[in-house]
Write an enzyme that holds these catalytic residues in place. Sequence first.
Site, mmCIF file in Angstrom:
data_model
loop_
_atom_site.group_PDB
_atom_site.id
_atom_site.type_symbol
_atom_site.label_atom_id
_atom_site.label_comp_id
_atom_site.label_asym_id
_atom_site.label_seq_id
_atom_site.Cartn_x
_atom_site.Cartn_y
_atom_site.Cartn_z
ATOM 1 N N THR A 133 -14.315 77.440 -19.322
ATOM 2 C CA THR A 133 -15.647 77.763 -19.858
ATOM 3 C C THR A 133 -15.870 79.273 -19.922
ATOM 4 O O THR A 133 -15.280 80.034 -19.145
ATOM 5 C CB THR A 133 -16.733 77.139 -18.961
ATOM 6 O OG1 THR A 133 -18.016 77.593 -19.366
ATOM 7 C CG2 THR A 133 -16.534 77.519 -17.497
ATOM 8 N N ASP A 134 -16.768 79.694 -20.820
ATOM 9 C CA ASP A 134 -17.137 81.108 -20.872
ATOM 10 C C ASP A 134 -17.999 81.519 -19.687
ATOM 11 O O ASP A 134 -18.175 82.718 -19.431
ATOM 12 C CB ASP A 134 -17.861 81.433 -22.184
ATOM 13 C CG ASP A 134 -19.136 80.632 -22.425
ATOM 14 O OD1 ASP A 134 -19.461 79.746 -21.604
ATOM 15 O OD2 ASP A 134 -19.801 80.876 -23.446
ATOM 16 N N GLU A 135 -18.523 80.545 -18.937
ATOM 17 C CA GLU A 135 -19.419 80.875 -17.828
ATOM 18 C C GLU A 135 -18.715 81.613 -16.695
ATOM 19 O O GLU A 135 -19.374 82.232 -15.858
ATOM 20 C CB GLU A 135 -20.112 79.613 -17.311
ATOM 21 C CG GLU A 135 -20.989 78.967 -18.361
ATOM 22 C CD GLU A 135 -21.912 77.899 -17.799
ATOM 23 O OE1 GLU A 135 -22.408 78.078 -16.670
ATOM 24 O OE2 GLU A 135 -22.136 76.898 -18.497
ATOM 25 N N TYR A 159 -20.942 75.995 -10.210
ATOM 26 C CA TYR A 159 -20.087 75.445 -11.267
ATOM 27 C C TYR A 159 -19.119 76.487 -11.802
ATOM 28 O O TYR A 159 -17.901 76.283 -11.824
ATOM 29 C CB TYR A 159 -20.950 74.903 -12.414
ATOM 30 C CG TYR A 159 -20.175 74.740 -13.696
ATOM 31 C CD1 TYR A 159 -19.063 73.900 -13.760
ATOM 32 C CD2 TYR A 159 -20.537 75.446 -14.850
ATOM 33 C CE1 TYR A 159 -18.337 73.762 -14.944
ATOM 34 C CE2 TYR A 159 -19.824 75.305 -16.027
ATOM 35 C CZ TYR A 159 -18.712 74.468 -16.068
ATOM 36 O OH TYR A 159 -17.996 74.341 -17.229
ATOM 37 N N LYS A 163 -14.953 76.770 -11.601
ATOM 38 C CA LYS A 163 -14.080 76.858 -12.764
ATOM 39 C C LYS A 163 -13.261 78.150 -12.740
ATOM 40 O O LYS A 163 -12.088 78.168 -13.131
ATOM 41 C CB LYS A 163 -14.894 76.766 -14.057
ATOM 42 C CG LYS A 163 -15.446 75.386 -14.344
ATOM 43 C CD LYS A 163 -14.339 74.345 -14.525
ATOM 44 C CE LYS A 163 -13.567 74.528 -15.821
ATOM 45 N NZ LYS A 163 -12.566 73.443 -16.038
#
Length: 355
Positions: A133-135, A159, A163
């Site tokens: 993810t870009d997060e 989260y 990741k």
Amino acid sequence: MTILVTGGAGFIGANFVLDWIAAEGEPVVNVDKLTYAGNLANLASLSGDKRHAFSRGDIGDRAFIDALLAQHQPRAVVHFAAESHVDRSIHAPGEFIQTNVVGTFTLLEAVRGFWTALADDRKAAFRYLHVSTDEVYGTLGADDPAFSETTAYAPNSPYSASKAASDHLVRAYHHTYGLPVLTTNCSNNYGPYQFPEKLIPLMIANALEGKPLPVYGDGKQIRDWLYVGDHCSAIRAVLAKGRLGEVYNVGGNAEMKNLDVVHALCDTLDRERPRDGGHRKLITYVKDRPGHDRRYAIDARKIRGELGWSPSETFETGLAKTVRWYLGNADWVAQVKSGEYRRWIEKNYAERSAG
């Protein structure tokens, strides 16, 4: 030839399995634990298709994964399985560490053992593709450049931290053991089969019932929106042509404020399913999520330049397809809005008074 897909009954995973079999025709071994977000109804169109073999299990179960690898001898593993909802990670971070960190580690160990024992030609051709993810990159200011593959990691939620940890493990297994890995970091996905805890399907579900459309804070958080079908084609491109050990950012070229997304969704619903006074009247501002990242944006020049991939859908075309899918699949929506869904909505929104 066969590929193994983890988390293939979830939103993005199921879309990928359907897309893969339609586009490539190559058999898939689909592994999913079937937690609340995993749904075999997502794969109903593959019932009886011998190219799809489903096996219920946990990526954290080493013996289970070892047995599957030995039985099916896949040429590639595509790893989607993850806990993925920020709000859930705030309420219960332990589950995210277990699945996203420990689960990915266990899967990597099993794949490393399998890959090491392969004959040289199969070993050279094998791939492990990790979907992230870009997060992991944190948050951006209004004028900051978009996330690139060299942006420093700065995760801000349990989260995204889990990741980020899994991404680092994948990178380490390439550099330490030579495991032939590829990583993709995508922006916000939307489309068919998305569990209605995420923004777009939640808004559709509530709007169709005439319920409030809860917008966090001032609604000015910015995300890049990627239609799930475009994400699937990007993963196929990376798996086929990506350089080993490399990271590819995948974005939809659709940077928008959350409130503008909700407005566009309301307007689309007004055309497809008119409501007296329009759907925008249902918008309600609620207390923001703790530590809510303000802006994400993806620089996808690398995947475009190296692999020739770019999104086919604009946000407008993708949103229209998504709304029409949900309107045409009321039985699916009713089925997923089970007790688990109702419990989650009550838990997450009960304490968020209207602002």
